[in-house]
Design a protein around this motif. Structure first.
Motif, PDB file in Angstrom:
ATOM      1  N   ALA A  64     131.209  70.248 -30.109  1.00 59.91           N
ATOM      2  CA  ALA A  64     131.424  70.524 -28.687  1.00 59.91           C
ATOM      3  C   ALA A  64     132.695  69.824 -28.223  1.00 59.91           C
ATOM      4  CB  ALA A  64     130.238  70.030 -27.866  1.00 59.91           C
ATOM      5  N   GLU A  65     133.210  70.269 -27.089  1.00 60.01           N
ATOM      6  CA  GLU A  65     134.283  69.560 -26.403  1.00 60.01           C
ATOM      7  C   GLU A  65     133.606  68.703 -25.343  1.00 60.01           C
ATOM      8  OE1 GLU A  65     137.296  71.027 -23.151  1.00 60.01           O
ATOM      9  OE2 GLU A  65     138.106  71.462 -25.157  1.00 60.01           O
ATOM     10  N   ILE A  66     133.959  67.407 -25.302  1.00 61.02           N
ATOM     11  CA  ILE A  66     133.316  66.477 -24.374  1.00 61.02           C
ATOM     12  C   ILE A  66     134.384  65.845 -23.486  1.00 61.02           C
ATOM     13  CG2 ILE A  66     131.919  64.384 -24.176  1.00 61.02           C
ATOM     14  CD1 ILE A  66     130.797  65.057 -26.981  1.00 61.02           C
ATOM     15  N   SER A  67     134.149  65.879 -22.173  1.00 59.67           N
ATOM     16  CA  SER A  67     135.040  65.239 -21.199  1.00 59.67           C
ATOM     17  C   SER A  67     134.236  64.173 -20.483  1.00 59.67           C
ATOM     18  CB  SER A  67     135.531  66.247 -20.157  1.00 59.67           C
ATOM     19  OG  SER A  67     136.094  67.372 -20.776  1.00 59.67           O
ATOM     20  N   TYR A  68     134.841  63.006 -20.257  1.00 56.03           N
ATOM     21  CA  TYR A  68     134.134  61.942 -19.556  1.00 56.03           C
ATOM     22  C   TYR A  68     135.108  61.033 -18.824  1.00 56.03           C
ATOM     23  CZ  TYR A  68     135.445  59.246 -23.705  1.00 56.03           C
ATOM     24  OH  TYR A  68     136.145  58.645 -24.716  1.00 56.03           O
ATOM     25  N   LEU A  69     134.597  60.350 -17.815  1.00 52.88           N
ATOM     26  CA  LEU A  69     135.359  59.399 -17.027  1.00 52.88           C
ATOM     27  C   LEU A  69     135.364  58.069 -17.764  1.00 52.88           C
ATOM     28  CD1 LEU A  69     136.661  59.025 -14.162  1.00 52.88           C
ATOM     29  CD2 LEU A  69     134.461  58.108 -13.464  1.00 52.88           C
ATOM     30  N   ALA A  98     132.775  58.779  -9.303  1.00 48.16           N
ATOM     31  CA  ALA A  98     131.529  59.322  -9.841  1.00 48.16           C
ATOM     32  C   ALA A  98     131.677  59.549 -11.350  1.00 48.16           C
ATOM     33  CB  ALA A  98     131.178  60.624  -9.140  1.00 48.16           C
ATOM     34  N   PRO A  99     131.009  58.729 -12.172  1.00 46.81           N
ATOM     35  CA  PRO A  99     131.066  58.965 -13.616  1.00 46.81           C
ATOM     36  C   PRO A  99     130.489  60.339 -13.941  1.00 46.81           C
ATOM     37  CG  PRO A  99     130.042  56.850 -13.145  1.00 46.81           C
ATOM     38  CD  PRO A  99     130.175  57.581 -11.850  1.00 46.81           C
ATOM     39  N   ALA A 100     131.075  60.996 -14.915  1.00 47.68           N
ATOM     40  CA  ALA A 100     130.608  62.323 -15.300  1.00 47.68           C
ATOM     41  C   ALA A 100     130.887  62.550 -16.773  1.00 47.68           C
ATOM     42  CB  ALA A 100     131.313  63.397 -14.477  1.00 47.68           C
ATOM     43  N   VAL A 101     130.017  63.319 -17.393  1.00 51.69           N
ATOM     44  CA  VAL A 101     130.246  63.788 -18.752  1.00 51.69           C
ATOM     45  C   VAL A 101     129.984  65.288 -18.739  1.00 51.69           C
ATOM     46  CG1 VAL A 101     127.888  63.213 -19.510  1.00 51.69           C
ATOM     47  CG2 VAL A 101     129.702  63.507 -21.217  1.00 51.69           C
ATOM     48  N   ALA A 102     130.921  66.029 -19.312  1.00 53.19           N
ATOM     49  CA  ALA A 102     130.799  67.489 -19.357  1.00 53.19           C
ATOM     50  C   ALA A 102     130.911  67.934 -20.805  1.00 53.19           C
ATOM     51  CB  ALA A 102     131.893  68.136 -18.514  1.00 53.19           C
ATOM     52  N   ILE A 103     130.081  68.893 -21.186  1.00 53.67           N
ATOM     53  CA  ILE A 103     130.130  69.414 -22.551  1.00 53.67           C
ATOM     54  C   ILE A 103     130.349  70.915 -22.515  1.00 53.67           C
ATOM     55  CG2 ILE A 103     128.761  67.590 -23.612  1.00 53.67           C
ATOM     56  CD1 ILE A 103     126.297  69.344 -23.390  1.00 53.67           C
ATOM     57  N   VAL A 104     131.092  71.393 -23.505  1.00 51.93           N
ATOM     58  CA  VAL A 104     131.294  72.826 -23.717  1.00 51.93           C
ATOM     59  C   VAL A 104     131.040  73.068 -25.200  1.00 51.93           C
ATOM     60  CG1 VAL A 104     132.882  74.776 -23.598  1.00 51.93           C
ATOM     61  CG2 VAL A 104     133.043  72.941 -21.891  1.00 51.93           C
ATOM     62  N   LEU A 105     130.034  73.874 -25.504  1.00 49.78           N
ATOM     63  CA  LEU A 105     129.728  74.198 -26.896  1.00 49.78           C
ATOM     64  C   LEU A 105     130.814  75.099 -27.466  1.00 49.78           C
ATOM     65  CD1 LEU A 105     125.904  74.892 -26.519  1.00 49.78           C
ATOM     66  CD2 LEU A 105     127.008  72.838 -27.434  1.00 49.78           C
ATOM     67  N   ASP A 106     130.941  75.114 -28.772  1.00 53.41           N
ATOM     68  CA  ASP A 106     131.936  75.991 -29.394  1.00 53.41           C
ATOM     69  C   ASP A 106     131.401  77.421 -29.451  1.00 53.41           C
ATOM     70  OD1 ASP A 106     130.134  76.048 -31.526  1.00 53.41           O
ATOM     71  OD2 ASP A 106     131.387  74.840 -32.849  1.00 53.41           O
ATOM     72  N   GLY A 107     132.148  78.312 -30.056  1.00 51.49           N
ATOM     73  CA  GLY A 107     131.798  79.731 -30.117  1.00 51.49           C
ATOM     74  C   GLY A 107     130.540  80.027 -30.921  1.00 51.49           C
ATOM     75  N   SER A 113     122.423  68.621 -25.091  1.00 50.17           N
ATOM     76  CA  SER A 113     122.096  68.002 -23.807  1.00 50.17           C
ATOM     77  C   SER A 113     122.976  66.786 -23.583  1.00 50.17           C
ATOM     78  CB  SER A 113     120.632  67.550 -23.779  1.00 50.17           C
ATOM     79  OG  SER A 113     119.784  68.660 -23.857  1.00 50.17           O
ATOM     80  N   CYS A 114     123.404  66.607 -22.328  1.00 57.01           N
ATOM     81  CA  CYS A 114     124.141  65.403 -21.972  1.00 57.01           C
ATOM     82  C   CYS A 114     123.214  64.508 -21.151  1.00 57.01           C
ATOM     83  CB  CYS A 114     125.403  65.736 -21.177  1.00 57.01           C
ATOM     84  SG  CYS A 114     125.136  66.553 -19.589  1.00 57.01           S
ATOM     85  N   THR A 115     123.418  63.215 -21.299  1.00 54.69           N
ATOM     86  CA  THR A 115     122.656  62.231 -20.542  1.00 54.69           C
ATOM     87  C   THR A 115     123.625  61.203 -19.993  1.00 54.69           C
ATOM     88  OG1 THR A 115     120.787  62.497 -22.044  1.00 54.69           O
ATOM     89  CG2 THR A 115     120.773  60.545 -20.659  1.00 54.69           C
ATOM     90  N   LEU A 116     123.428  60.796 -18.730  1.00 56.59           N
ATOM     91  CA  LEU A 116     124.261  59.797 -18.077  1.00 56.59           C
ATOM     92  C   LEU A 116     123.391  58.601 -17.709  1.00 56.59           C
ATOM     93  CD1 LEU A 116     126.936  58.925 -16.673  1.00 56.59           C
ATOM     94  CD2 LEU A 116     126.108  60.132 -14.656  1.00 56.59           C
ATOM     95  N   THR A 117     123.844  57.409 -18.125  1.00 53.96           N
ATOM     96  CA  THR A 117     123.151  56.172 -17.797  1.00 53.96           C
ATOM     97  C   THR A 117     124.157  55.223 -17.165  1.00 53.96           C
ATOM     98  OG1 THR A 117     121.728  56.485 -19.722  1.00 53.96           O
ATOM     99  CG2 THR A 117     121.761  54.291 -18.753  1.00 53.96           C
ATOM    100  N   ILE A 118     123.813  54.662 -15.999  1.00 55.89           N
ATOM    101  CA  ILE A 118     124.686  53.695 -15.323  1.00 55.89           C
ATOM    102  C   ILE A 118     123.932  52.379 -15.216  1.00 55.89           C
ATOM    103  CG2 ILE A 118     125.969  53.142 -13.224  1.00 55.89           C
ATOM    104  CD1 ILE A 118     126.162  56.166 -12.682  1.00 55.89           C
ATOM    105  N   ARG A 119     124.552  51.318 -15.714  1.00 58.80           N
ATOM    106  CA  ARG A 119     123.931  49.987 -15.750  1.00 58.80           C
ATOM    107  C   ARG A 119     122.523  50.066 -16.334  1.00 58.80           C
ATOM    108  NH1 ARG A 119     126.716  49.285 -10.628  1.00 58.80           N
ATOM    109  NH2 ARG A 119     128.369  47.760 -10.911  1.00 58.80           N
ATOM    110  N   THR A 136     126.955  69.616 -17.296  1.00 61.37           N
ATOM    111  CA  THR A 136     127.625  68.444 -16.730  1.00 61.37           C
ATOM    112  C   THR A 136     126.586  67.492 -16.168  1.00 61.37           C
ATOM    113  OG1 THR A 136     129.534  69.796 -16.110  1.00 61.37           O
ATOM    114  CG2 THR A 136     129.328  67.656 -15.033  1.00 61.37           C
ATOM    115  N   CYS A 137     126.783  66.201 -16.417  1.00 65.10           N
ATOM    116  CA  CYS A 137     125.949  65.155 -15.838  1.00 65.10           C
ATOM    117  C   CYS A 137     126.854  64.251 -15.007  1.00 65.10           C
ATOM    118  CB  CYS A 137     125.281  64.313 -16.922  1.00 65.10           C
ATOM    119  SG  CYS A 137     124.070  65.214 -17.906  1.00 65.10           S
ATOM    120  N   THR A 138     126.475  64.030 -13.745  1.00 69.93           N
ATOM    121  CA  THR A 138     127.264  63.157 -12.868  1.00 69.93           C
ATOM    122  C   THR A 138     126.343  62.170 -12.160  1.00 69.93           C
ATOM    123  OG1 THR A 138     127.096  64.654 -10.988  1.00 69.93           O
ATOM    124  CG2 THR A 138     129.014  64.918 -12.411  1.00 69.93           C
ATOM    125  N   GLY A 139     126.939  61.123 -11.648  1.00 72.21           N
ATOM    126  CA  GLY A 139     126.183  60.113 -10.907  1.00 72.21           C
ATOM    127  C   GLY A 139     127.141  59.308 -10.055  1.00 72.21           C
TER     128      GLY A 139
END
Length: 147
Positions: A64-69, A98-107, A113-119, A136-139
């Motif tokens: 996957a392509e993963i983007s994150y803050l 706002a922290p975020a992680v976004a995923i895009v699966l390949d062809g 699944s993405c999961t976001l944990t803060i502290r 996308t997971c944001t918080g």
């Protein structure tokens, strides 16, 4: 009549001239150092922007392509391509962004699944499915509570 020596007419021996030049250069360097130390302000350096520990996790199989803050006062986004899953990354993210992680699966598709944990507190989970599926997971990263 006595002939003047070439060295005498120019003001001294080459060694003396070298010492004179070295002395002038040394004085110039000392002057710059003194100016740098005496000319500085005693203002405190700006403190770094407060950050919060953020953990991004992507589970599943495939790539996957993963983007994150990530770390930084501007909260720049980092993009990683062709990442083999599962994947986890812990970073210090700026508070107020706002922290975020976004995923895009390949062809080839699949499910991830993405999961976001803060502290160390679970914030959000989302799932992507199928070819080029997205999630996308944001918080919100709040300043740490005092107490």
């Amino acid at each position: 009549m006595r002939e003047e020596n070439e060295h005498e007419s120019t003001g001294g021996s080459p060694v003396r001239r070298g010492l004179l030049i070295a002395g002038v250069a040394l004085l110039a360097c000392l002057g710059l150092v003194a100016y740098g130390t005496l000319g500085t302000d005693d203002r405190p350096k700006p403190s770094a922007a407060p950050t919060a520990e953020v953990t991004y996790e992507v589970t599943g199989t495939g790539t996957a392509e993963i983007s994150y803050l990530a770390r930084g006062e501007d909260g720049a986004t980092v993009v990683e391509k062709d990442v083999e899953l599962p994947w986890t990354k812990s970073v210090q993210a700026p508070v107020g962004k706002a922290p975020a992680v976004a995923i895009v699966l390949d062809g080839k598709g699949g499910q991830a699944s993405c999961t976001l944990t803060i502290r160390k507190k679970h914030i959000q989970r989302a799932t992507a499915m199928g070819a080029f599926g997205r999630a996308t997971c944001t918080g919100e990263a709040q300043a740490a509570q005092q107490g």
